[in-house]
Design a protein around this motif. Structure first.
Motif, PDB file in Angstrom:
ATOM      1  N   VAL A   5      10.598  -3.382  -6.289  1.00  9.98           N
ATOM      2  CA  VAL A   5      10.801  -2.851  -4.943  1.00  9.98           C
ATOM      3  C   VAL A   5      11.998  -1.918  -5.014  1.00  9.98           C
ATOM      4  O   VAL A   5      13.085  -2.309  -5.451  1.00  9.98           O
ATOM      5  N   THR A   7      14.699   0.270  -2.974  1.00 13.27           N
ATOM      6  CA  THR A   7      15.327   0.381  -1.665  1.00 13.27           C
ATOM      7  C   THR A   7      16.002   1.734  -1.581  1.00 13.27           C
ATOM      8  O   THR A   7      16.814   2.092  -2.440  1.00 13.27           O
ATOM      9  N   TYR A  22      11.816   0.683   2.104  1.00 15.40           N
ATOM     10  CA  TYR A  22      11.488  -0.036   0.883  1.00 15.40           C
ATOM     11  C   TYR A  22      10.141   0.445   0.368  1.00 15.40           C
ATOM     12  O   TYR A  22       9.223   0.660   1.141  1.00 15.40           O
ATOM     13  N   THR A  24       7.264  -0.499  -2.758  1.00 16.85           N
ATOM     14  CA  THR A  24       6.832  -1.346  -3.866  1.00 16.85           C
ATOM     15  C   THR A  24       6.057  -0.486  -4.852  1.00 16.85           C
ATOM     16  O   THR A  24       5.124   0.211  -4.465  1.00 16.85           O
ATOM     17  N   SER A  59       4.311 -13.484   4.417  1.00 19.26           N
ATOM     18  CA  SER A  59       4.543 -12.035   4.463  1.00 19.26           C
ATOM     19  C   SER A  59       4.842 -11.512   3.058  1.00 19.26           C
ATOM     20  O   SER A  59       5.485 -12.182   2.254  1.00 19.26           O
ATOM     21  N   GLN A  60       4.390 -10.297   2.778  1.00 19.62           N
ATOM     22  CA  GLN A  60       4.667  -9.658   1.490  1.00 19.62           C
ATOM     23  C   GLN A  60       5.727  -8.574   1.612  1.00 19.62           C
ATOM     24  O   GLN A  60       5.972  -7.848   0.670  1.00 19.62           O
ATOM     25  N   GLY A  61       6.332  -8.421   2.774  1.00 18.27           N
ATOM     26  CA  GLY A  61       7.397  -7.427   2.938  1.00 18.27           C
ATOM     27  C   GLY A  61       7.090  -6.424   4.024  1.00 18.27           C
ATOM     28  O   GLY A  61       6.017  -6.411   4.623  1.00 18.27           O
ATOM     29  N   LYS A  62       8.055  -5.542   4.263  1.00 22.33           N
ATOM     30  CA  LYS A  62       8.002  -4.602   5.375  1.00 22.33           C
ATOM     31  C   LYS A  62       6.862  -3.592   5.321  1.00 22.33           C
ATOM     32  O   LYS A  62       6.298  -3.248   6.328  1.00 22.33           O
ATOM     33  N   ASN A  63       6.565  -3.073   4.157  1.00 24.20           N
ATOM     34  CA  ASN A  63       5.611  -1.963   4.059  1.00 24.20           C
ATOM     35  C   ASN A  63       4.183  -2.393   3.779  1.00 24.20           C
ATOM     36  O   ASN A  63       3.327  -1.575   3.481  1.00 24.20           O
ATOM     37  N   SER A  85       2.656 -10.916   9.971  1.00 21.95           N
ATOM     38  CA  SER A  85       2.070 -11.976   9.157  1.00 21.95           C
ATOM     39  C   SER A  85       1.486 -13.097  10.012  1.00 21.95           C
ATOM     40  O   SER A  85       1.456 -14.254   9.604  1.00 21.95           O
TER      41      SER A  85
END
Length: 129
Positions: A5, A7, A22, A24, A59-63, A85
């Motif tokens: 990831v 940032t 962010y 990935t 959740s797998q993250g913001k994006n 999520s």
């Protein structure tokens, strides 16, 4: 080969607001890079009073975005995109419900990259009240 990831952040100055984002990135065996999300895990399906089903997952993250599918009784699979999520689905009272969740990302050109196969369908019978 692997995933990371990245940032990206920028401080506030006289002409710009502060910001952070962010990204990935996954590097495959052949050296290609893609932003491909992982398989959705931790899917929990529960009854909500009335004709509703609550669905939550890790959740797998913001994006990362998600598409959730539901099948009520012997009907057809119907999908809807979800940003977070969790989701609440409207269903028929007393119906048997199956749910699948799959993650995806969109690149700057609008191309969708899907994660691995959707989670195993969860079967649930809704409240009859």
């Amino acid at each position: 080969v692997g995933a990371t990831v990245i940032t990206v952040s920028s401080p506030e100055d006289a002409t710009h607001m502060a910001g952070v984002d962010y990204v990935t990135v996954i590097v495959s065996q052949d050296g290609e890079t893609t932003a491909k999300p992982a398989k959705v895990t931790g899917v929990k399906v529960s009854n909500k009073k009335g004709a509703y089903v609550s669905v939550k997952w890790a959740s797998q993250g913001k994006n990362i975005n998600y598409r959730i599918w539901k099948k009520v009784g012997n009907g057809k699979w119907v999908g809807k995109n979800v940003a977070g999520s969790k989701a609440t689905l409207s269903v028929k009272k007393g119906a048997k419900v199956q749910v699948k969740v799959k993650s995806y990302v969109k690149d700057e050109n609008g191309k969708t990259t899907w994660g691995p196969a959707a989670t195993k369908a969860k079967t649930f019978k809704t409240d009859k009240k």
